[in-house]
Each structure stands twice: as C-alpha cells, then as structure tokens.
Write an enzyme that holds these catalytic residues in place. Sequence first.
Site, short mmCIF file in Angstrom:
data_model
loop_
_atom_site.label_atom_id
_atom_site.label_comp_id
_atom_site.label_asym_id
_atom_site.label_seq_id
_atom_site.Cartn_x
_atom_site.Cartn_y
_atom_site.Cartn_z
N GLU A 1 -9.82 0.33 -3.74
CA GLU A 1 -10.93 -0.38 -3.09
C GLU A 1 -11.59 0.44 -1.98
OE1 GLU A 1 -9.66 -3.91 -0.89
OE2 GLU A 1 -7.70 -3.02 -0.58
N ASP B 1 0.80 -1.24 0.00
CA ASP B 1 0.00 0.00 0.00
C ASP B 1 0.83 1.29 0.00
OD1 ASP B 1 -2.31 -1.47 -0.02
OD2 ASP B 1 -2.61 -1.38 2.14
O1 F6P Z 1 -1.53 -5.53 2.02
C1 F6P Z 1 -2.42 -4.45 2.24
C2 F6P Z 1 -3.71 -4.78 1.69
O2 F6P Z 1 -3.39 -5.22 0.43
C3 F6P Z 1 -4.84 -3.77 1.54
O3 F6P Z 1 -4.72 -2.86 0.49
C4 F6P Z 1 -6.02 -4.68 1.40
O4 F6P Z 1 -7.21 -4.07 1.70
C5 F6P Z 1 -5.70 -5.74 2.38
O5 F6P Z 1 -4.30 -5.82 2.44
C6 F6P Z 1 -6.31 -7.09 2.11
O6 F6P Z 1 -5.85 -7.96 3.07
P1 F6P Z 1 -6.33 -9.47 3.25
O7 F6P Z 1 -5.46 -10.31 2.39
O8 F6P Z 1 -6.09 -9.76 4.69
O9 F6P Z 1 -7.75 -9.51 2.85
#
Ligand code: F6P
Length: 324
Positions: A225, A131
């Site tokens: 998102e 991120d």
């Molecule tokens: O790594 C950060 C991130 O990619 C965010 O942008 C995203 O919302 C989240 O992790 C998703 O995480 P997980 O794999 O736990 O759903």
Amino acid sequence: MEINLKVGVLTSGGDAPGMNAAIRAVVRAATHRNIEVIGIRRGYQGMIEGDFIKMDSACVSGIIQRGGTILQTARCMEFMAPEGRKKAYDQLNSFSINAVIVIGGDGSFTGASIMSREYDIPFIGIPGTIDNDLYGTDYTIGFDTALNTVVNAVDKIRDTASSHGRIFFVEVMGKEAGFIALQSGIACGAEGILIPEEKGQIEKLRKFLDERAKLKKSSIILVAEGEEEGGAIPIANKMKEEYPEFDIRTTILGHIQRGGTPSAVDRINASRMGVAAIEALIDDQKSIMIGIVNNEIVHVPLNKTVKLCKDVSRDMLAITDLLV
Ligand code: F6P
C-alpha cells in the site's frame, strides 16, 4: 529470592494474530514466578484511563488459537504528549504497577521508550505487527499468519485471473514496508512486486507489460500500500490507460490480513517472546525489545529499534527477477 514486580501488559497499535499467545505466555510465566500481572485494556488509552484488569492463569485459557487481542488495542494520540504520559504514570502508580510489557509495533515502542526514560519504569517490548518492519528482530508476531492469509487469497485470485486471462493488481498492507508484498509475492509466483523500499519500479512494470505479459495466461502484480505511486488503484488506473489491450482488475486485501487464527509459527514465537519478557524483567532489564534473530531470543535497546530501520532482504529481492 523475593521478586518485587507487579507487571502491566498491554497490546497497542494495529492488532496482529498471535498477540493473544503472547499475552498468555506473559501471564503464565509471571504466575509461575509469583509475579502479579495486570492487563491494561485498549493500549495506552487504557493506561491513561486506568482501564486495568487483574489477570491469572485461568483467564488466559483457550486464547492461544484466537486472532485479535483479548486486551483490545488502540492508537493513542494523547500518550504522545507529556501530559498524557503523566496521567498514565499516575494510574500505574495508583495500582502499584512497577513494570510494563508492551506488545506492538514501532509507534508503541516509541511511547514506551520515552516514558521509560521520563519515569524510570522498566518497559519491555514484544514485537507484534503484521508488517514485520521492526529493527533488531527477524520476526514480528502476526507476520507469518498475514503472509499465509495473503498467499491463500492470491491463489484464489490466480484461478480467476488465469481463466479470464487478466492482469490483477493486488494490494497488501505495508504503509512503510514491503515485507508482506515481497515474501507473499515470492510465495505466490507473482509476476511483479512493488514495495516502498524500491524506487522507479513502474519502469520495470512497463517493461514486463511490453515484453512478457502477452505470453502469459494471467499476471499478478503484488503492490504494497505504501509504494511510491500510492498503491494498487492509482497504478492499475495508469496501466489501464497506457495498455488498453490488457484486461486489468484490482483487489485490495485490506484488514482481512490482520485477522484469523494465528499460524503455529506465530503462536510458538509469541510464546517464546512472552516468557522471555518476564525473564528479562526478573533480570532487571529496562527499556528493551525482545527479538528473535537466527531463531534465538535477543534483547535490543528500545531506543535503537525505534531509531533504526529494518530493510527488506536484498537477497530475496534479487531473486524475484529470476522467478518471473
Ligand atoms: O498493522 C500495521 C498496518 O497493518 C499497516 O500496514 C497499515 O497501513 C495499518 O496497520 C492500517 O492500520 P489501521 O487499521 O489503523 O488503519
């Protein structure tokens, strides 16, 4: 000078390409200084459970080019509570681990900052998240690779979009931050970029659809998102209703952004930060994050990086309007 350090290293939160390069650098730099390194598997969950493994130079061979993390990772709720951290402390104690290097994002650093204060153990953070949303560093491990993954994917979508004359809403990661969307949007020549840091962007989108979209062969709207309408699907649905004359499609890139071979930039920066973390411990630093600002290594207090927010580049944001 005798160095009385036994260092635990873990990866925590969402994985990011280049984390392995950071682990390798930590282990190799420590070994050169005769410092023992213990790998802690599955992030703080593994710390609580004592899931530890002794690491040496040989065990990090052949990992610099691999995505993911050889130590695995987790998001651990138990560590958020004092009882969880007490269990973790007892495990560290029983293995005589007296310093910890955490490779992760702001959630991981919040835990590190609290435990470091509670138990007077030095915690050094290495920013690892696709991120790129950590205060105090221009750069986080994995961002560059993720950006390239998105650019590759969107270039392919552009081919089919222009063949059919369609508008694509492409959702990228970034629950709270628009770094991936903004920078990949510039790199892909996106016609629109919607990010959580900006409000009221839907009006701008409507203006584009009213005035410009018809003149184009295709359009790509990059959507983070976490943007205010709730991501690509709700926005695309709304636009389908309002603009039935357009052929609209949606693609969610999802976890493809977190995997893959790390880019050279990610490998190099992860290596630099891994070495810097060991040097910081030798210099008696406690509770800091290693960052890179203007291509130089910096130290940022952990509590500062978790309290303060990093904003997207306003300069970059400003040029997006001129590029469509
Ligand atoms: O790594 C950060 C991130 O990619 C965010 O942008 C995203 O919302 C989240 O992790 C998703 O995480 P997980 O794999 O736990 O759903």
